[in-house]
Design a protein around this motif. Structure first.
Motif, PDB file in Angstrom:
ATOM      1  N   LEU A   9     -40.523  66.555  76.731  1.00  0.00           N
ATOM      2  CA  LEU A   9     -41.075  66.252  75.414  1.00  0.00           C
ATOM      3  C   LEU A   9     -40.330  65.096  74.752  1.00  0.00           C
ATOM      4  N   ASP A  10     -39.266  64.635  75.404  1.00  0.00           N
ATOM      5  CA  ASP A  10     -38.475  63.530  74.857  1.00  0.00           C
ATOM      6  C   ASP A  10     -39.263  62.224  74.907  1.00  0.00           C
ATOM      7  N   ASP A  11     -39.090  61.394  73.894  1.00  0.00           N
ATOM      8  CA  ASP A  11     -39.738  60.084  73.858  1.00  0.00           C
ATOM      9  C   ASP A  11     -38.972  59.058  74.696  1.00  0.00           C
ATOM     10  N   THR A  12     -37.656  59.262  74.820  1.00  0.00           N
ATOM     11  CA  THR A  12     -36.817  58.305  75.523  1.00  0.00           C
ATOM     12  C   THR A  12     -35.967  58.997  76.579  1.00  0.00           C
ATOM     13  N   ALA A  13     -35.417  58.202  77.487  1.00  0.00           N
ATOM     14  CA  ALA A  13     -34.456  58.668  78.485  1.00  0.00           C
ATOM     15  C   ALA A  13     -33.403  57.578  78.640  1.00  0.00           C
ATOM     16  N   SER A  14     -32.205  57.977  79.040  1.00  0.00           N
ATOM     17  CA  SER A  14     -31.101  57.024  79.177  1.00  0.00           C
ATOM     18  C   SER A  14     -30.940  56.561  80.616  1.00  0.00           C
ATOM     19  N   CYS A  15     -30.686  55.281  80.765  1.00  0.00           N
ATOM     20  CA  CYS A  15     -30.404  54.701  82.083  1.00  0.00           C
ATOM     21  C   CYS A  15     -29.129  55.346  82.624  1.00  0.00           C
ATOM     22  N   PRO A  16     -29.125  55.792  83.873  1.00  0.00           N
ATOM     23  CA  PRO A  16     -27.928  56.436  84.415  1.00  0.00           C
ATOM     24  C   PRO A  16     -26.753  55.471  84.623  1.00  0.00           C
ATOM     25  N   ASP A  17     -27.011  54.161  84.669  1.00  0.00           N
ATOM     26  CA  ASP A  17     -25.933  53.190  84.859  1.00  0.00           C
ATOM     27  C   ASP A  17     -25.327  52.714  83.541  1.00  0.00           C
ATOM     28  N   CYS A  18     -26.159  52.203  82.639  1.00  0.00           N
ATOM     29  CA  CYS A  18     -25.642  51.621  81.389  1.00  0.00           C
ATOM     30  C   CYS A  18     -25.808  52.552  80.187  1.00  0.00           C
ATOM     31  N   GLU A  19     -26.565  53.624  80.349  1.00  0.00           N
ATOM     32  CA  GLU A  19     -26.797  54.642  79.315  1.00  0.00           C
ATOM     33  C   GLU A  19     -27.614  54.143  78.123  1.00  0.00           C
ATOM     34  N   LEU A  20     -28.257  52.983  78.256  1.00  0.00           N
ATOM     35  CA  LEU A  20     -29.140  52.487  77.205  1.00  0.00           C
ATOM     36  C   LEU A  20     -30.411  53.343  77.198  1.00  0.00           C
ATOM     37  N   SER A  21     -30.842  53.753  76.033  1.00  0.00           N
ATOM     38  CA  SER A  21     -32.037  54.571  75.892  1.00  0.00           C
ATOM     39  C   SER A  21     -33.290  53.702  76.028  1.00  0.00           C
ATOM     40  N   SER A  22     -34.305  54.224  76.731  1.00  0.00           N
ATOM     41  CA  SER A  22     -35.529  53.461  76.944  1.00  0.00           C
ATOM     42  C   SER A  22     -36.756  54.350  76.763  1.00  0.00           C
ATOM     43  N   SER A  23     -37.821  53.759  76.236  1.00  0.00           N
ATOM     44  CA  SER A  23     -39.123  54.432  76.148  1.00  0.00           C
ATOM     45  C   SER A  23     -40.190  53.597  76.852  1.00  0.00           C
ATOM     46  N   HIS A  24     -39.764  52.580  77.579  1.00  0.00           N
ATOM     47  CA  HIS A  24     -40.645  51.625  78.255  1.00  0.00           C
ATOM     48  C   HIS A  24     -41.038  52.194  79.631  1.00  0.00           C
ATOM     49  N   VAL A  25     -42.194  52.845  79.701  1.00  0.00           N
ATOM     50  CA  VAL A  25     -42.619  53.567  80.900  1.00  0.00           C
ATOM     51  C   VAL A  25     -43.177  52.617  81.953  1.00  0.00           C
ATOM     52  N   ARG A  51     -40.976  57.187  85.460  1.00  0.00           N
ATOM     53  CA  ARG A  51     -40.078  56.101  85.864  1.00  0.00           C
ATOM     54  C   ARG A  51     -40.117  55.120  84.697  1.00  0.00           C
ATOM     55  N   LEU A  52     -38.944  54.759  84.194  1.00  0.00           N
ATOM     56  CA  LEU A  52     -38.834  53.879  83.041  1.00  0.00           C
ATOM     57  C   LEU A  52     -38.118  52.587  83.411  1.00  0.00           C
ATOM     58  N   TYR A  53     -38.355  51.555  82.614  1.00  0.00           N
ATOM     59  CA  TYR A  53     -37.649  50.289  82.762  1.00  0.00           C
ATOM     60  C   TYR A  53     -36.337  50.365  81.991  1.00  0.00           C
ATOM     61  N   CYS A  54     -35.279  49.790  82.558  1.00  0.00           N
ATOM     62  CA  CYS A  54     -34.050  49.587  81.801  1.00  0.00           C
ATOM     63  C   CYS A  54     -34.177  48.227  81.132  1.00  0.00           C
ATOM     64  N   ASP A  55     -34.098  48.207  79.816  1.00  0.00           N
ATOM     65  CA  ASP A  55     -34.289  46.966  79.063  1.00  0.00           C
ATOM     66  C   ASP A  55     -32.999  46.175  78.860  1.00  0.00           C
ATOM     67  N   ASN A  56     -31.893  46.655  79.434  1.00  0.00           N
ATOM     68  CA  ASN A  56     -30.625  45.962  79.317  1.00  0.00           C
ATOM     69  C   ASN A  56     -30.559  44.870  80.393  1.00  0.00           C
ATOM     70  N   SER A  57     -30.583  43.622  79.985  1.00  0.00           N
ATOM     71  CA  SER A  57     -30.591  42.506  80.941  1.00  0.00           C
ATOM     72  C   SER A  57     -29.287  42.407  81.734  1.00  0.00           C
ATOM     73  N   LEU A  58     -28.217  43.020  81.244  1.00  0.00           N
ATOM     74  CA  LEU A  58     -26.930  42.988  81.938  1.00  0.00           C
ATOM     75  C   LEU A  58     -26.788  44.128  82.953  1.00  0.00           C
TER      76      LEU A  58
END
Length: 67
Positions: A9-25, A51-58
């Motif tokens: 039910l969560d709107d976002t999930a965190s990237c397992p590498d950088c931990e940035l939250s994403s809602s970009h499916v 499956r979500l995109y990580c939006d952190n360019s680094l």
């Protein structure tokens, strides 16, 4: 048969590498899990995951699957 359908039910999930939250499916898919029978009834769990995109360019990870 006991058939359980589940999804987050969560709107976002965190990237397992950088931990940035994403809602970009990127996409969704289903996992089918078998569990211990309840009484004499077999149990099937149908889990929809995203499956979500990580939006952190680094970050080296482009996509990730929610936990």
């Amino acid at each position: 048969m006991v058939h359980i359908v589940a999804r987050t039910l969560d709107d976002t999930a965190s990237c397992p590498d950088c931990e940035l939250s994403s809602s970009h499916v990127h996409s969704c898919y289903e996992r089918r899990l078998a569990d211990t029978p309840v009484g004499d009834q077999p149990v099937v769990i149908e889990l929809t995951v995203r499956r979500l995109y990580c939006d952190n360019s680094l970050c080296g990870r482009r996509t990730f699957v929610e936990r």
